[in-house]
Enzyme design. Sequence first.
Site, mmCIF file in Angstrom:
data_model
loop_
_atom_site.group_PDB
_atom_site.id
_atom_site.type_symbol
_atom_site.label_atom_id
_atom_site.label_comp_id
_atom_site.label_asym_id
_atom_site.label_seq_id
_atom_site.Cartn_x
_atom_site.Cartn_y
_atom_site.Cartn_z
ATOM 1 N N SER A 4 0.890 -1.045 0.055
ATOM 2 C CA SER A 4 0.133 0.077 -0.063
ATOM 3 C C SER A 4 0.776 1.091 0.105
ATOM 4 C CB SER A 4 -0.922 0.059 1.083
ATOM 5 O OG SER A 4 -0.329 0.339 2.613
ATOM 6 N N LYS A 5 0.254 2.367 -0.064
ATOM 7 C CA LYS A 5 0.901 3.794 -0.226
ATOM 8 C C LYS A 5 1.954 3.832 1.001
ATOM 9 C CE LYS A 5 0.555 7.007 -2.774
ATOM 10 N NZ LYS A 5 1.191 6.867 -3.946
ATOM 11 N N ARG A 6 1.706 3.242 1.879
ATOM 12 C CA ARG A 6 2.693 3.923 3.017
ATOM 13 C C ARG A 6 4.009 2.975 2.927
ATOM 14 N NH1 ARG A 6 2.394 -0.488 7.058
ATOM 15 N NH2 ARG A 6 0.506 -1.352 6.246
ATOM 16 N N GLU A 31 4.622 7.253 -10.557
ATOM 17 C CA GLU A 31 5.878 7.742 -9.718
ATOM 18 C C GLU A 31 7.150 6.988 -9.885
ATOM 19 O OE1 GLU A 31 4.140 7.941 -5.301
ATOM 20 O OE2 GLU A 31 2.588 6.649 -6.659
#
Length: 478
Positions: free
Chosen positions: A243-245, A253
Amino acid sequence: MRFAPSPTGYLHIGGARTALYDWLLAKKEKGLFLLRIEDTDRSRYVPEAMEDIMESLRWLGLHWDEGPDVGGPAGPYQQSERVELYRRHAEDLVARGKAYYCFCPPERLEELRRSGYGYDGHCRELPAEVCREYLEEGKKAVIRFKIPQEGKITVRDYLRGEMVFDLQTLDDFVLLKSDGFPTYHLAVVVDDHLMEISHVMRGDEWLPSVPRHILLYEAFGWEPPVFIHLPVLLAPDGKGKLSKRHGATSLREYREKGYLPEAVNNFLLLLGWHPPDDREVLTMEEAAAVFSPERINTSPVAFSLEKLDWLNGVYIRQLAPEDLAARALPFLQKDGVLPDPCPPERFAYLVRIIPLVQERLKLLSEISQQTAYFFQEEIPVPPPELLVGKKSSAGETRELLAAALKALEGVEDFSAAALEEVLRGLAAELGIKPGPLFMPIRVAITGRTATPGLFETMEAIGKPRVLQRIRAAIEGLA
Ligand code: GLU
């Protein structure tokens, strides 16, 4: 094969892996690969997502044979443009007693949901005349699928084999929402059938939907495709979903950080598949020749950024200087190191210095930091801490640089070989090891302690700037 993303955000790294595997299997089997945009969930629709998804797929080189922009015989390829078709199919199931109108108000459904049960079949047996009446009155309705009340359903996943589900665990799910839009289940089955998809390969999270899909295929009297569900992507530590974290999750990106599409593809390829010979570096052409779904793992795979970085370095080193220069140019322009447009002679200079940094470059985005001193007319005068070696003093360093300056002023042929001879000769003459002489020169002309080979660097920077930078460093030490 099809890749069927929902435009709810930028293309996710997991989505990119699905697209790659779909594309590879299509290539391997000489089939077709199509792109379908599943945009029927209006509440999650993100306008710029579709463009990002298409751009990211193009960047990876995963070109589609049929899709929203290129068209094709089964178009349109954007579900929001096919709403009428889904409605017709849902109504057809109603007419054949396999689905029904449900008029339950949202409050009732909310209550059912809260009680933890699925839909209770309240409208399942509404007589046809009542339904007609309600519809004529303009009452809001959805169309629900009528799940057979007992029995079991067997579904097959290519990798996991057969799975049996008890029909009682499924409730009468919605096919058509009250706004006339289809649910995912209806749209995906209608489209996969009409678009003649033979193999549905997608993320693991869709596995629980397969029983519903199979029931729909049966209700329509259609042959289901082969289902292949790809393993979940885990965070680098192997704990929990990616996930994003855990860092960048969108393809965009990675592109902006300076990864090459070749490296990203190779990396994605190995997230759940490996070639028969266990090779780690494969071009997509090589992969397409040997890609086989049997070799896909079913166990979750952890994402390893080190592996991606390593692969990126491998592919960067394989590029011809002109190619690497062209790919690095936008990064140099973004950082203001080179102008946009870049004059041909400056680009030619970039091509010339590329081989000097190619070995150590891991990301294209590091290019400015690693090469700025080649392009700048003047560099900031390096501070004494950097210029003066641990065992030396400012006075001593100044003397060394002054001696080097004098020797270099006399060099006509400013080539790496000649410079090496002169500077090694100077060290011998001064009775010191080359290192303590070379380091201050390196720092003086680049502002850095780690650079490509000193003599090649000096040659590329050229005599006037080398002399001027050494002079400035000497003054800085005074
Ligand atoms: N639209 C779904 C998604 O965004 C794809 C489901 C499928 O491939 O069947 O993940």
